[in-house]
Scaffold this motif. Sequence first.
Motif, PDB file in Angstrom:
ATOM      1  N   VAL A 192       0.783 -10.844  -8.759  1.00 49.77           N
ATOM      2  CA  VAL A 192       0.352 -10.583  -7.394  1.00 49.77           C
ATOM      3  C   VAL A 192       1.587 -10.287  -6.552  1.00 49.77           C
ATOM      4  O   VAL A 192       2.654 -10.864  -6.777  1.00 49.77           O
ATOM      5  N   CYS A 193       1.430  -9.369  -5.633  1.00 51.85           N
ATOM      6  CA  CYS A 193       2.497  -8.995  -4.710  1.00 51.85           C
ATOM      7  C   CYS A 193       1.896  -9.004  -3.309  1.00 51.85           C
ATOM      8  O   CYS A 193       0.935  -8.277  -3.044  1.00 51.85           O
ATOM      9  N   VAL A 194       2.444  -9.844  -2.430  1.00 52.43           N
ATOM     10  CA  VAL A 194       1.878 -10.026  -1.090  1.00 52.43           C
ATOM     11  C   VAL A 194       2.923  -9.667  -0.041  1.00 52.43           C
ATOM     12  O   VAL A 194       4.070 -10.122  -0.125  1.00 52.43           O
ATOM     13  N   GLY A 195       2.526  -8.865   0.934  1.00 49.43           N
ATOM     14  CA  GLY A 195       3.459  -8.577   2.023  1.00 49.43           C
ATOM     15  C   GLY A 195       3.180  -7.254   2.690  1.00 49.43           C
ATOM     16  O   GLY A 195       2.325  -6.472   2.247  1.00 49.43           O
ATOM     17  N   ARG A 196       3.893  -7.008   3.777  1.00 45.58           N
ATOM     18  CA  ARG A 196       3.800  -5.740   4.484  1.00 45.58           C
ATOM     19  C   ARG A 196       4.281  -4.612   3.587  1.00 45.58           C
ATOM     20  O   ARG A 196       5.301  -4.733   2.898  1.00 45.58           O
ATOM     21  N   LEU A 197       3.551  -3.507   3.580  1.00 46.88           N
ATOM     22  CA  LEU A 197       3.928  -2.363   2.751  1.00 46.88           C
ATOM     23  C   LEU A 197       4.854  -1.456   3.553  1.00 46.88           C
ATOM     24  O   LEU A 197       4.439  -0.473   4.159  1.00 46.88           O
ATOM     25  N   VAL A 198       6.127  -1.850   3.561  1.00 49.93           N
ATOM     26  CA  VAL A 198       7.161  -1.098   4.261  1.00 49.93           C
ATOM     27  C   VAL A 198       8.285  -0.811   3.274  1.00 49.93           C
ATOM     28  O   VAL A 198       8.375  -1.418   2.201  1.00 49.93           O
ATOM     29  N   GLU A 230       3.572   2.346   4.212  1.00 57.33           N
ATOM     30  CA  GLU A 230       3.764   2.864   2.856  1.00 57.33           C
ATOM     31  C   GLU A 230       2.468   2.883   2.036  1.00 57.33           C
ATOM     32  O   GLU A 230       2.462   3.348   0.901  1.00 57.33           O
ATOM     33  N   GLU A 231       1.371   2.392   2.599  1.00 59.87           N
ATOM     34  CA  GLU A 231       0.160   2.177   1.807  1.00 59.87           C
ATOM     35  C   GLU A 231      -0.380   3.459   1.182  1.00 59.87           C
ATOM     36  O   GLU A 231      -0.669   3.494  -0.024  1.00 59.87           O
ATOM     37  N   ASP A 232      -0.537   4.513   1.947  1.00 60.39           N
ATOM     38  CA  ASP A 232      -1.113   5.746   1.408  1.00 60.39           C
ATOM     39  C   ASP A 232      -0.238   6.327   0.302  1.00 60.39           C
ATOM     40  O   ASP A 232      -0.745   6.782  -0.740  1.00 60.39           O
ATOM     41  N   ARG A 233       1.069   6.320   0.506  1.00 57.37           N
ATOM     42  CA  ARG A 233       1.972   6.866  -0.513  1.00 57.37           C
ATOM     43  C   ARG A 233       1.900   6.049  -1.800  1.00 57.37           C
ATOM     44  O   ARG A 233       1.866   6.612  -2.909  1.00 57.37           O
ATOM     45  N   LEU A 234       1.846   4.738  -1.672  1.00 59.77           N
ATOM     46  CA  LEU A 234       1.773   3.891  -2.858  1.00 59.77           C
ATOM     47  C   LEU A 234       0.440   4.050  -3.580  1.00 59.77           C
ATOM     48  O   LEU A 234       0.384   4.065  -4.819  1.00 59.77           O
ATOM     49  N   ARG A 235      -0.638   4.171  -2.824  1.00 60.98           N
ATOM     50  CA  ARG A 235      -1.951   4.371  -3.451  1.00 60.98           C
ATOM     51  C   ARG A 235      -1.984   5.651  -4.278  1.00 60.98           C
ATOM     52  O   ARG A 235      -2.672   5.720  -5.316  1.00 60.98           O
ATOM     53  N   ALA A 236      -1.254   6.643  -3.848  1.00 61.71           N
ATOM     54  CA  ALA A 236      -1.265   7.939  -4.532  1.00 61.71           C
ATOM     55  C   ALA A 236      -0.544   7.895  -5.880  1.00 61.71           C
ATOM     56  O   ALA A 236      -0.671   8.831  -6.666  1.00 61.71           O
ATOM     57  N   ARG A 237       0.185   6.830  -6.153  1.00 57.16           N
ATOM     58  CA  ARG A 237       0.944   6.771  -7.404  1.00 57.16           C
ATOM     59  C   ARG A 237       0.666   5.495  -8.207  1.00 57.16           C
ATOM     60  O   ARG A 237       1.486   5.060  -8.996  1.00 57.16           O
ATOM     61  N   LEU A 238      -0.505   4.896  -8.024  1.00 55.85           N
ATOM     62  CA  LEU A 238      -0.809   3.636  -8.700  1.00 55.85           C
ATOM     63  C   LEU A 238      -0.931   3.833 -10.215  1.00 55.85           C
ATOM     64  O   LEU A 238      -1.708   4.672 -10.682  1.00 55.85           O
ATOM     65  N   PRO A 239      -0.219   3.045 -11.009  1.00 52.97           N
ATOM     66  CA  PRO A 239      -0.413   3.087 -12.458  1.00 52.97           C
ATOM     67  C   PRO A 239      -1.659   2.303 -12.856  1.00 52.97           C
ATOM     68  O   PRO A 239      -2.214   1.536 -12.061  1.00 52.97           O
ATOM     69  N   GLU A 240      -2.084   2.477 -14.072  1.00 57.75           N
ATOM     70  CA  GLU A 240      -3.253   1.756 -14.577  1.00 57.75           C
ATOM     71  C   GLU A 240      -2.984   0.257 -14.535  1.00 57.75           C
ATOM     72  O   GLU A 240      -1.894  -0.208 -14.844  1.00 57.75           O
ATOM     73  N   GLY A 241      -4.006  -0.482 -14.114  1.00 59.24           N
ATOM     74  CA  GLY A 241      -3.896  -1.928 -14.063  1.00 59.24           C
ATOM     75  C   GLY A 241      -3.536  -2.481 -12.704  1.00 59.24           C
ATOM     76  O   GLY A 241      -3.540  -3.695 -12.507  1.00 59.24           O
TER      77      GLY A 241
END
Length: 369
Positions: A192-198, A230-241
């Motif tokens: 789990v990773c918790v925090g502001r997506l900056v 950073e949320e939209d950019r990170l969502r666009a590159r999510l790996p499986e899992g």
Amino acid sequence: MNIAVVNWRDPWHPAAGGAETYAWEMARRFAASGHRVCFVTARGPGQPAKDKRDGVRIARMGGPFTVYPLVLGWLLLRRSLFDVVLDCQNGIPFFTPWVLPRRVRIFCVVHHVHDRQFEVHLPRWLAAVGRFLEGPVSRWTYRGQVSVAVSPSTVNAMRERLGWRGPIHIVPNGVSINGSRNIGRSGVPRLVCVGRLVAHKRVDLLLDAVGELRKRWPGLTVDVIGRGPEEDRLRARLPEGVTMHGYLSEDDKERLIASAWLQVSTSQGEGWGLCVLEAAALGVPTVAFDVDGLRDAVRHGRTGWLLPEGTDLAKGIAAALEELEEAAPADPYGDRSRQWAARFCWDRSAERMARLMRGHAVEPVWEES
């Protein structure tokens, strides 16, 4: 006392983080103790200019940059009303000594030194302005005031990188957990990773490590909790899992954390790392880099693992997972994490701050365990 808590945002601002939690936990406890408290902050989209919660009056004005001059003007007009001001620094403080009389006790509250992070978030010229305001201007402005830091790392950074010379007291974060979670960790590794997506949280480092980890543990999953630019950019590159949850209620967040084997923090630096303490209270150790704040929140080899900057994150996480597998069904890291988190309490921290505000001496804090 009449107390003003001046903070960049409030906990209901869409960009709120750990600094807002700290300021609010202090403010509402001061109000519960009978003090008159006003929380002065920026106004997020759709937020009312005036509000009241938990006995605390809230005054909202301005945006990310305009909040600073507007708050100074607001305080100038009310300069005779307050006995104490908590001037919370989020990169730069509010410079409240410029407009308040000498009789007012002003405490500059510093979570972490931002000098190296300004260039991550701002154009070069604006980052230079930020460093100038955080360094020489702040040092001169608060030279006669008492300062508060949340961790030894922040004290060291203030002394060494900002040249701070005045007294600095540590008032640590507390921990708030809604209820006891006896869920136990999942059958297969779960991170789990918790925090502001900056940008300075560097969540990309975790996403880059997932593929290698899933070769060893095909069922491994990762839950990312939080929101930010950073949320939209990170969502666009999510790996499986990997699942990105965005904002979650406290109950849902705790449920996910409690089922994890590890929390992972990839941040470039923190004042403390409130999410580490929250995970520890639920028996979940943390893997983090050995950087400001996180080296205070994580007890290496006892409540988690600290990796040198530049270390291969996938190898560091794999070593931690293997150690947890070998120790099962015993859970020494979980037990020690709960014991460590139990040392931190918002009530005790607020009382420590209140003693400072009354001008009383406080005992040193933060002995190593």
